[in-house]
Design a protein around this motif. Structure first.
Motif, short mmCIF file in Angstrom:
data_model
loop_
_atom_site.label_atom_id
_atom_site.label_comp_id
_atom_site.label_asym_id
_atom_site.label_seq_id
_atom_site.Cartn_x
_atom_site.Cartn_y
_atom_site.Cartn_z
N ILE A 108 79.70 97.39 48.73
CA ILE A 108 79.52 98.02 50.04
C ILE A 108 78.18 98.74 50.01
N GLY A 109 77.21 98.26 50.78
CA GLY A 109 75.90 98.91 50.81
C GLY A 109 75.94 100.23 51.54
N GLU A 110 76.66 100.27 52.64
CA GLU A 110 76.82 101.49 53.44
C GLU A 110 78.02 101.30 54.35
N ALA A 111 78.71 102.38 54.64
CA ALA A 111 79.84 102.35 55.56
C ALA A 111 79.80 103.61 56.41
N ARG A 112 80.16 103.45 57.67
CA ARG A 112 80.15 104.58 58.59
C ARG A 112 81.35 104.49 59.52
N VAL A 113 81.73 105.63 60.09
CA VAL A 113 82.81 105.69 61.05
C VAL A 113 82.34 106.49 62.25
N ALA A 114 82.76 106.07 63.43
CA ALA A 114 82.36 106.76 64.67
C ALA A 114 83.41 106.48 65.73
N ASP A 163 89.77 104.94 70.25
CA ASP A 163 89.23 103.88 69.41
C ASP A 163 88.23 104.44 68.40
N LEU A 164 88.44 104.06 67.14
CA LEU A 164 87.48 104.35 66.08
C LEU A 164 86.79 103.05 65.68
N VAL A 165 85.53 103.17 65.30
CA VAL A 165 84.76 102.01 64.88
C VAL A 165 84.29 102.24 63.45
N VAL A 166 84.63 101.31 62.57
CA VAL A 166 84.22 101.37 61.18
C VAL A 166 83.19 100.27 60.95
N SER A 167 82.01 100.66 60.49
CA SER A 167 80.93 99.70 60.25
C SER A 167 80.66 99.60 58.75
N ILE A 168 80.63 98.39 58.24
CA ILE A 168 80.46 98.14 56.80
C ILE A 168 79.30 97.18 56.59
N HIS A 169 78.34 97.57 55.77
CA HIS A 169 77.23 96.66 55.43
C HIS A 169 77.53 95.98 54.10
N LEU A 170 77.43 94.65 54.12
CA LEU A 170 77.65 93.84 52.92
C LEU A 170 76.30 93.23 52.52
N PRO A 171 75.60 93.84 51.56
CA PRO A 171 74.23 93.40 51.24
C PRO A 171 74.17 92.10 50.45
N GLU A 172 75.22 91.81 49.69
CA GLU A 172 75.22 90.63 48.82
C GLU A 172 76.10 89.53 49.40
N ARG A 173 75.98 88.35 48.83
CA ARG A 173 76.82 87.24 49.26
C ARG A 173 78.27 87.59 48.97
N THR A 174 79.11 87.64 50.03
CA THR A 174 80.47 88.17 49.94
C THR A 174 81.46 87.26 50.63
N PRO A 175 82.30 86.56 49.89
CA PRO A 175 83.35 85.78 50.54
C PRO A 175 84.32 86.69 51.28
N GLY A 176 84.77 86.24 52.44
CA GLY A 176 85.73 87.02 53.23
C GLY A 176 87.13 86.86 52.69
N SER A 177 87.36 87.40 51.51
CA SER A 177 88.55 87.09 50.72
C SER A 177 89.76 87.96 51.03
N THR A 178 89.55 89.14 51.58
CA THR A 178 90.65 90.06 51.88
C THR A 178 90.62 90.34 53.38
N ALA A 190 76.99 91.45 62.66
CA ALA A 190 75.57 91.54 63.04
C ALA A 190 74.72 91.41 61.79
N SER A 191 73.46 90.99 61.99
CA SER A 191 72.55 90.79 60.86
C SER A 191 72.02 92.11 60.34
N GLY A 192 71.84 92.19 59.01
CA GLY A 192 71.23 93.35 58.38
C GLY A 192 72.14 94.55 58.34
N ASN A 193 71.57 95.67 57.93
CA ASN A 193 72.30 96.93 57.90
C ASN A 193 72.06 97.67 59.21
N VAL A 194 73.01 97.54 60.12
CA VAL A 194 72.91 98.22 61.42
C VAL A 194 74.11 99.16 61.59
N THR A 195 74.64 99.65 60.46
CA THR A 195 75.84 100.48 60.51
C THR A 195 75.65 101.73 61.36
#
Length: 449
Positions: A108-114, A163-178, A190-195
């Protein structure tokens, strides 16, 4: 006597020496603490657990599952922006992420909640409420394969039913396994880190929650809030209710509890999984179409109970609505050899009751809805007889702490083996929005007080 006196003097010297050493050590620690750089202070905070006396209660949750081999979803240098609906409010928030079905570490490169922005696109957030999430003091974290990860608390006033919004940046190649594959909620990629951006430009919209399984809130030491866990299958998950409407029956139950203004707030946690069974994990017949989706059905209820019910923050009650897939899957999406009897289903319910009571939870049995004429091939005279036997046991055995008669509330009086048409989504198995509301209305609120 001289030997005894010598021993007394020796003890006194040792005591004095110990006191002196303690004073010197304390002084050194004080000097060190006063002169420690700020970065060292962060390291100290990482090792120090939070002991605030606060009570944490789940306000939203979902069940994670694995994915089938045919699901090759991969993220790389992308942001997942995912929306959840709170059931109760608080002034502090923490988020639970999951890599429980991953076979490699999740970075997880960065995660935010709003809080979600009022009006505008569904992917927008209110920047005044944006908070960076940390994990042991770190804004970037690696979640081990097979493990969940709980964030540090962040101060954020969260209203109930918002409504809460959780934003997670995945910087590396990450299979959507869970994943929770049937969210009935549009989420965005969305592309890049726009959390941290108020508005993003989605490259994809998905009806799933990835790597996100829970949000809990706290409202201070005096808050006596608790949670009700809805433990079920697709009917609890929200199948065939309107997307983005939050019209699952647990959502309607949360609305009722808020409107009732009970003595304490009560969160409602949806632990329904489409296709879930009490007694068996997914096991699609080789070569069948079910190989492409059965993994999303999740581990059996008996296997997942500890994680999805007993471990939920603040859980005091569990409503169990399970068994229809145990009857309907063998011979359709599971081998015929996994056929079960009414006695097998009742035995599984008894296990859930025993494990709930062991944890101090009150457990309520929901009767299985009618499904005559369903489009999935579940119905047969034999399965109907088993449904009736299970429902009779739920109603009359007295083993559950209470009964919620969903069957009686939604069946057609003219043909009790069928859903009432106005509650039927059209597949004769799943209730639509009106049916989901009728299910919530069937819950006697006094059971949850």
């Amino acid at each position: 006597m001289r030997n005894r006196a010598g021993r007394v003097r020796g003890c006194a010297v040792a005591l004095f020496t110990g006191l002196l050493t303690g004073l010197i050590t304390g002084a050194l620690l004080l000097v060190t603490a006063q002169s420690t750089p700020a970065t060292t202070g962060v390291r100290t905070a990482l090792a120090a657990p939070e002991h605030t006396g606060r009570t944490w209660v789940g306000t939203w949750s979902t069940t994670p599952t694995a994915v089938p081999a045919s699901d090759t979803t991969v993220f790389e240098d992308q942001t997942l922006r995912q929306t959840v609906r709170t059931s109760i409010g608080g002034d502090r928030v923490r988020v639970r992420l999951s890599n429980e079905f991953g076979d490699r570490p999740l970075v997880i490169g960065e995660a935010r909640v709003a809080r979600r922005a009022g009006g505008g696109p569904s992917s927008g957030i209110d920047p005044r409420t944006d908070r960076k999430l940390t994990f042991g003091g770190r804004s970037s974290v690696t979640v081990p394969a097979g493990a969940p990860m709980l964030s540090d608390p962040v101060p954020l006033r969260v209203p109930a039913g918002s409504d809460l919004v959780v934003s997670i940046h995945l910087p590396e190649r990450t299979p959507g396994s869970t994943v929770h594959a049937f969210a009935f909620q549009h989420n965005h990629v969305a592309s890049g880190n726009v959390t941290g951006r108020a508005d993003i430009t989605p490259t994809a919209t998905v009806d799933r929650w990835y790597f996100l399984t829970g949000v809990s809130v706290s409202a201070g030491r005096s808050d006596r809030a608790a949670a009700v866990v809805a433990f079920g299958d697709s009917i609890t998950d929200g199948s065939d209710t309107d997307v983005n409407a939050n019209h699952r029956w647990p959502d309607f139950l949360a609305q009722r509890l808020r409107a009732a203004h009970g003595p304490h707030p009560q969160g409602v946690l949806n632990q329904g999984v489409s296709g879930n069974r009490l007694l068996h994990d997914p096991n699609p017949p080789a070569g069948s179409d079910a190989e492409n989706f059965a993994a999303y059905f999740g581990q059996s209820a008996l296997r997942r109970f500890d994680r999805d019910v007993a471990a939920q923050p603040g859980a005091e009650h569990v409503i169990v609505l399970l068994g229809v897939n145990d009857l309907g899957h063998p011979g359709t999406t599971a081998p015929a050899s996994e056929k079960v009897t009414a006695g097998d289903i009742i035995g599984a319910h008894r296990q859930i009751i025993a494990r709930a009571h062991e944890r101090g939870l009150k457990a309520y049995g929901g009767t299985i809805l009618p499904f005559k004429g369903d489009t999935f091939g579940f119905y047969s005279a034999e399965n109907e007889a088993a449904r009736q036997a299970v429902n009779r046991w739920i109603r009359t055995s007295g083993e559950y702490d209470g009964v919620i008669d969903f069957d009686r509330a939604l069946r057609d009086p003219a043909d009790p083996q069928r859903l009432l048409p106005r509650y039927d989504s059209g597949d004769h198995l799943h209730p639509g929005d009106a049916g989901a509301k009728a299910m919530a209305d069937a819950v006697p609120l006094h059971l949850l007080r």
